[in-house]
Write a protein that holds these residues in place. Structure first.
Motif, PDB file in Angstrom:
ATOM      1  N   LEU A 108      38.701  43.368  48.335  1.00  0.00           N
ATOM      2  CA  LEU A 108      38.393  44.684  48.910  1.00  0.00           C
ATOM      3  C   LEU A 108      39.632  45.582  48.930  1.00  0.00           C
ATOM      4  O   LEU A 108      39.540  46.779  48.635  1.00  0.00           O
ATOM      5  N   CYS A 109      40.783  45.015  49.289  1.00  0.00           N
ATOM      6  CA  CYS A 109      42.017  45.815  49.305  1.00  0.00           C
ATOM      7  C   CYS A 109      42.351  46.321  47.910  1.00  0.00           C
ATOM      8  O   CYS A 109      42.803  47.462  47.743  1.00  0.00           O
ATOM      9  N   THR A 110      42.124  45.471  46.911  1.00  0.00           N
ATOM     10  CA  THR A 110      42.453  45.853  45.533  1.00  0.00           C
ATOM     11  C   THR A 110      41.536  46.959  45.018  1.00  0.00           C
ATOM     12  O   THR A 110      41.987  47.884  44.332  1.00  0.00           O
ATOM     13  N   SER A 112      39.730  49.047  46.889  1.00  0.00           N
ATOM     14  CA  SER A 112      39.499  50.129  47.858  1.00  0.00           C
ATOM     15  C   SER A 112      39.713  51.529  47.296  1.00  0.00           C
ATOM     16  O   SER A 112      39.013  52.467  47.703  1.00  0.00           O
ATOM     17  N   PRO A 113      40.646  51.724  46.332  1.00  0.00           N
ATOM     18  CA  PRO A 113      40.815  53.094  45.817  1.00  0.00           C
ATOM     19  C   PRO A 113      39.796  53.487  44.748  1.00  0.00           C
ATOM     20  O   PRO A 113      39.815  54.628  44.282  1.00  0.00           O
ATOM     21  N   LEU A 145      37.812  54.652  51.388  1.00  0.00           N
ATOM     22  CA  LEU A 145      38.939  53.728  51.219  1.00  0.00           C
ATOM     23  C   LEU A 145      39.339  53.118  52.559  1.00  0.00           C
ATOM     24  O   LEU A 145      39.542  51.902  52.669  1.00  0.00           O
ATOM     25  N   ILE A 148      36.796  50.535  53.755  1.00  0.00           N
ATOM     26  CA  ILE A 148      36.909  49.281  53.008  1.00  0.00           C
ATOM     27  C   ILE A 148      38.127  48.484  53.472  1.00  0.00           C
ATOM     28  O   ILE A 148      38.055  47.271  53.681  1.00  0.00           O
ATOM     29  N   VAL A 149      39.260  49.168  53.655  1.00  0.00           N
ATOM     30  CA  VAL A 149      40.475  48.489  54.122  1.00  0.00           C
ATOM     31  C   VAL A 149      40.271  47.928  55.528  1.00  0.00           C
ATOM     32  O   VAL A 149      40.741  46.830  55.848  1.00  0.00           O
ATOM     33  N   THR A 150      39.539  48.670  56.379  1.00  0.00           N
ATOM     34  CA  THR A 150      39.247  48.188  57.735  1.00  0.00           C
ATOM     35  C   THR A 150      38.450  46.896  57.698  1.00  0.00           C
ATOM     36  O   THR A 150      38.742  45.944  58.433  1.00  0.00           O
ATOM     37  N   ALA A 152      38.437  44.774  55.278  1.00  0.00           N
ATOM     38  CA  ALA A 152      39.345  43.743  54.779  1.00  0.00           C
ATOM     39  C   ALA A 152      40.245  43.211  55.892  1.00  0.00           C
ATOM     40  O   ALA A 152      40.453  41.995  56.018  1.00  0.00           O
ATOM     41  N   THR A 285      52.954  49.939  50.974  1.00  0.00           N
ATOM     42  CA  THR A 285      51.843  50.684  51.577  1.00  0.00           C
ATOM     43  C   THR A 285      52.326  52.010  52.137  1.00  0.00           C
ATOM     44  O   THR A 285      51.670  53.057  51.963  1.00  0.00           O
ATOM     45  N   TRP A 302      47.438  55.561  42.482  1.00  0.00           N
ATOM     46  CA  TRP A 302      47.089  54.135  42.438  1.00  0.00           C
ATOM     47  C   TRP A 302      48.096  53.350  41.594  1.00  0.00           C
ATOM     48  O   TRP A 302      48.279  52.140  41.775  1.00  0.00           O
TER      49      TRP A 302
END
Length: 327
Positions: A108-110, A112-113, A145, A148-150, A152, A285, A302
């Protein structure tokens, strides 16, 4: 208590079989069996090795009148916790579930963008997206984004909290009940083909991930380039997920067996590398967010992640070389 009884007591307390103790000392199992049957006594050098292995004094081993274990300064005051067979099975099951959560969170982190890049690319084309300006597309993509990060981050926290009861395995000396080593070794042997397969899949996905971007470069259509970047991130995310899933499960078994990076003397080095990794990605980050917010070029920043991944590999290898030179 005679020498033979003390060896039996210390061996069982560490959860080792006669064969395992023999392997650690570089002798035959028959030699250990004779020591424990009081048929023979090891030479002085071997007694010193035994004392070092069990972290007890040679006086304790040699003097029958000393009944209570006398630990060396290295182990004094550290009451090693006993890991039972049922606890070992539960720990491996917990880490197996955690591996899925951590791998999913990594994916998900990968990726997310991806929607941010896709919306930004589509909105910047002639005609754009009906009813959606470029700024609005950027804000919407950024919100997605962050969501999604949340998710993750929640998965990372859940994975860590699940094994909170076994945090002592990382922070304290521990012993294993008799049978634990054998059970874990059998699990590791069965898992080995899966571990190798997942690593091969991860390597292949990471190597092949730039292909869509190369194909899109043939066309002058910007939309193809946007899709190429998105597919690249999805492939890279899947590859990373396979790596992480395999690594977490394998590490849980090595931790119980005290093998690999969990061998005595290697824990501090592992913590050093983990600390450097944490600081590195926090800095990356911060750079990504700072550059993206200041330039508002979310659809192109990115690339920071891709470059950072390459630099990270170089940094970790340099750290390993420095540690090796110091050794």
């Amino acid at each position: 208590m005679i020498f033979a009884d003390k060896i039996i007591k210390l061996r069982k307390k560490n959860g080792w079989s006669q064969e395992e103790l023999a392997n650690k000392l570089g002798v035959s199992r028959q030699a250990v069996s004779k020591w424990e049957a009081a048929q023979t006594v090891p030479d002085l050098n071997r007694i010193i090795e035994l004392a070092s292995l069990f972290c007890v004094t040679t006086d304790y081993l040699l003097k029958d009148e000393i009944e209570d274990e006398e630990y060396t300064n290295e182990n004094e005051g550290k009451a090693a916790r006993k890991l039972l067979l049922t606890q070992a099975r539960e720990y491996l099951a917990i880490r197996k579930r955690a591996a899925v959560k951590i791998a999913t969170a990594t994916f998900l982190c990968t990726v997310s963008p991806v929607l941010l890049i896709l919306l930004g690319g589509l909105s910047s084309l002639p005609g754009g997206i009906s009813g959606l300006s470029e700024d609005t597309a950027g804000i919407l993509g950024l919100c997605i984004l962050l969501v999604i990060v949340t998710v993750a981050v929640v998965l990372f926290v859940l994975a860590g909290s699940g094994s909170a009861d076994y945090a002592f395995l990382e922070k304290e000396p521990f012993e294993t009940e008799y049978g634990v080593d054998g059970m874990v070794k059998e699990c590791k042997k069965k898992y080995r083909p899966i571990y190798v397969r997942n690593n091969i899949i991860g390597i292949c996905l990471c190597i092949l991930s730039p292909i869509p971007l190369f194909i899109s470069a043939v066309s002058s259509n910007e939309l193809y380039a946007v899709f190429g970047v998105c597919v690249l991130l999805v492939f890279a995310g899947l590859g990373a997920a396979f790596f992480v899933n395999a690594g977490v499960r394998n590490a849980s078994m090595e931790r119980l067996l005290k093998e690999g990076e969990f061998e005595a003397g290697k824990k501090e080095k592992t913590r050093l590398k983990e600390g450097i990794s944490t600081v590195y990605w926090l800095v990356v980050t911060a750079i990504y967010l700072g550059v993206s917010f200041s330039t508002n070029e979310w659809k192109s920043t990115w690339i920071i992640w891709a470059v950072s991944g390459i630099i990270y590999a170089v940094v970790i290898n340099i750290v390993k070389l420095i540690i090796k030179d110091n050794d």
